[in-house]
Design a protein around this motif. Structure first.
Motif, PDB file in Angstrom:
ATOM      1  N   ASP A  83      31.401  31.663  41.379  1.00 46.90           N
ATOM      2  CA  ASP A  83      31.802  30.259  41.297  1.00 46.90           C
ATOM      3  C   ASP A  83      33.279  30.099  41.601  1.00 46.90           C
ATOM      4  OD1 ASP A  83      33.153  31.037  39.020  1.00 46.90           O
ATOM      5  OD2 ASP A  83      32.136  29.648  37.681  1.00 46.90           O
ATOM      6  N   THR A 143      35.758  29.948  39.722  1.00 47.72           N
ATOM      7  CA  THR A 143      36.615  30.865  38.956  1.00 47.72           C
ATOM      8  C   THR A 143      36.769  32.187  39.711  1.00 47.72           C
ATOM      9  OG1 THR A 143      35.930  29.826  36.892  1.00 47.72           O
ATOM     10  CG2 THR A 143      36.845  32.044  36.723  1.00 47.72           C
ATOM     11  N   HIS A 172      30.815  36.893  36.141  1.00 48.94           N
ATOM     12  CA  HIS A 172      30.518  36.480  34.761  1.00 48.94           C
ATOM     13  C   HIS A 172      29.189  35.725  34.664  1.00 48.94           C
ATOM     14  CE1 HIS A 172      32.803  33.107  36.499  1.00 48.94           C
ATOM     15  NE2 HIS A 172      32.107  32.333  35.694  1.00 48.94           N
ATOM     16  N   GLU A 173      28.581  35.396  35.812  1.00 44.01           N
ATOM     17  CA  GLU A 173      27.276  34.712  35.786  1.00 44.01           C
ATOM     18  C   GLU A 173      26.215  35.755  36.072  1.00 44.01           C
ATOM     19  OE1 GLU A 173      27.307  31.543  38.653  1.00 44.01           O
ATOM     20  OE2 GLU A 173      28.996  30.527  37.716  1.00 44.01           O
ATOM     21  N   GLU A 229      24.409  30.909  32.877  1.00 47.24           N
ATOM     22  CA  GLU A 229      25.809  30.818  32.407  1.00 47.24           C
ATOM     23  C   GLU A 229      26.413  29.452  32.744  1.00 47.24           C
ATOM     24  OE1 GLU A 229      30.042  31.065  31.807  1.00 47.24           O
ATOM     25  OE2 GLU A 229      29.058  30.700  33.718  1.00 47.24           O
TER      26      GLU A 229
HETATM   27 ZN    ZN Z   1      32.089  30.223  35.688  1.00 49.37          ZN
END
Ligand code: ZN
Ligand code: BGC
Length: 382
Positions: free
Chosen positions: A43, A45, A68-69, A154
């Motif tokens: 994403d 981020t 992180h996803e 997430e």
């Molecule tokens: Zn994110």
């Protein structure tokens, strides 16, 4: 074991790194869970981290594994693990406890620490790797039927937390409900927020920059919401026409919109701010009317970031509800699948292209073929 890592602070430093395998002995020691990574979504981020603008390496390391996803499959569990078993699909919670009182009560998402711990983002390695080791406290079970769209959990948890925060604040009003909602932004978070608000029965207007024809606008229409291009009609104009929105979910990343949104609320409305904006933008605002609206309208505004376990669990329920009410809708949001860790560059490229909603890296294909959602599996079977 391969992983995708960056040198935090250095632009375009994403590269394939070699990491030691997780310590399987510690899995066998009581409450360990060994997870094989299936898919990881990227994403904004991740884009910022790979631009060198965000991200912190773990103490003592010079690299940060990103991602992180996540969506993974449990390979092995320690003898004291009762919550999970091999073969279960799981998503890992991103933020981990720091030192504030909120961290101590299991709400790291509300931490007051300036230095927080987030897998793949801040001080903890991420999941864009082959395997990781964790404890069940931080793993959320995804029913098998949800399948590959579990990788959306997430971002879904971020949406769930934002709406939960609004609900909690609005309990001050006893009988309030979000009848008319606006979502600002039509990317992944905006689309998921539109879905969640529609699943709760709100009339939803979702705003984006793009003009029609626009694929995301089609998706918005499919679930009974309305898309408005702000190049055609502004938020204020639409809001004035209907007497304002009960709830506005801001997810554009464009902070000046916040002040416009503050004037687009209905009486007793709530504005949820979810964009992490790292810039230094300044604008002039109609301070008196922004203030007056809030005062005379009993309005509230709440900032939200990250998510706790309860929001992941609420997200699982809405993913399942979505699959039953709008079969296949979620699957469409995954517009790019990069085949294999070493193709992470494809996912970053997709992320930079117009038209991409969610780009994922397929780290490992599960046994028995491609990961598909329940709806797609049903369609394939018929
Ligand atoms: Zn994110
Ligand atoms: C992540 C959140 C995280 C936030 C701030 C987002 O992209 O999805 O989990 O808290 O970035 O780092």
């Amino acid at each position: 074991m391969k992983a995708v890592a960056v040198f935090p602070g250095r632009a375009r430093s994403a590269h394939l790194a070699d990491l030691p395998e997780p310590q399987v002995e510690s899995v066998r020691g009581e409450r360990g869970v060994l997870v094989r990574v299936l898919r990881v979504g990227l994403d904004g981020t991740d884009k910022e981290i790979n631009a060198g603008a965000y991200g912190t390496a773990p103490a003592g390391a010079d690299i940060l594994v990103i991602g992180h996803e996540s969506l993974g499959i449990v390979e092995e569990v320690g003898p004291a693990v009762t919550e999970l078993q091999p073969g279960d699909l799981v998503v890992a919670i991103v933020r981990r406890p720091g030192n504030s009182p909120y961290d101590a009560i299991g709400r790291a998402d509300l931490t007051t620490d300036n230095e927080y711990f987030e897998h793949g983002i801040s001080r903890l390695h991420g999941f864009l790797t082959e395997r990781y080791f964790d404890s069940p406290e931080y793993l959320v079970l995804v029913p098998g039927g949800i399948g590959g769209v579990g990788v959306l959990l997430e971002p879904m948890s971020v949406v769930q937390k934002g709406i939960a925060m609004a609900d909690e604040v609005q309990q001050r009003l006893r009988i309030w409900r979000a009848h008319r909602a606006a979502v600002l932004g039509s990317g992944t978070i905006g689309l998921l927020a539109t879905l969640v608000l529609r699943l709760r029965g709100a009339a939803v207007t979702t705003f984006g920059l793009d003009e029609l024809p626009y694929r995301n606008a089609e998706f918005i229409k499919q679930i009974g919401a309305t898309y408005v291009s702000t190049r055609r009609r502004g938020l204020r104009e639409v809001a004035d026409g209907i007497g304002g929105f009960d709830l506005i979910f801001e997810a554009t990343g464009f902070s000046p919109l916040v002040f416009e949104a503050m004037c687009a609320l209905a009486k007793n409305g709530v504005l949820v701010l979810s964009s992490v904006t790292g810039g230094g933008r300044r604008i002039e605002v109609p301070a008196d009317s922004v203030n007056l609206n809030f005062v005379l309208g009993n309005n509230t505004m709440v900032g939200t970031v990250n998510a706790a376990r309860e929001h992941f669990e609420a997200g699982v329920r809405d993913l399942a509800l979505s699959e039953s009410q709008h079969p296949g809708w979620l699957e469409q949001l995954i517009t790019h699948v990069a085949p294999g860790l070493d193709r992470f560059g494809d996912a970053f490229e997709a992320l930079a292209r117009a038209g991409t909603i969610k780009a994922v890296v397929e780290v490992n294909a599960p046994e028995g073929g491609a990961l598909v959602g329940q709806a797609a599996a049903r369609a394939a079977a018929s």
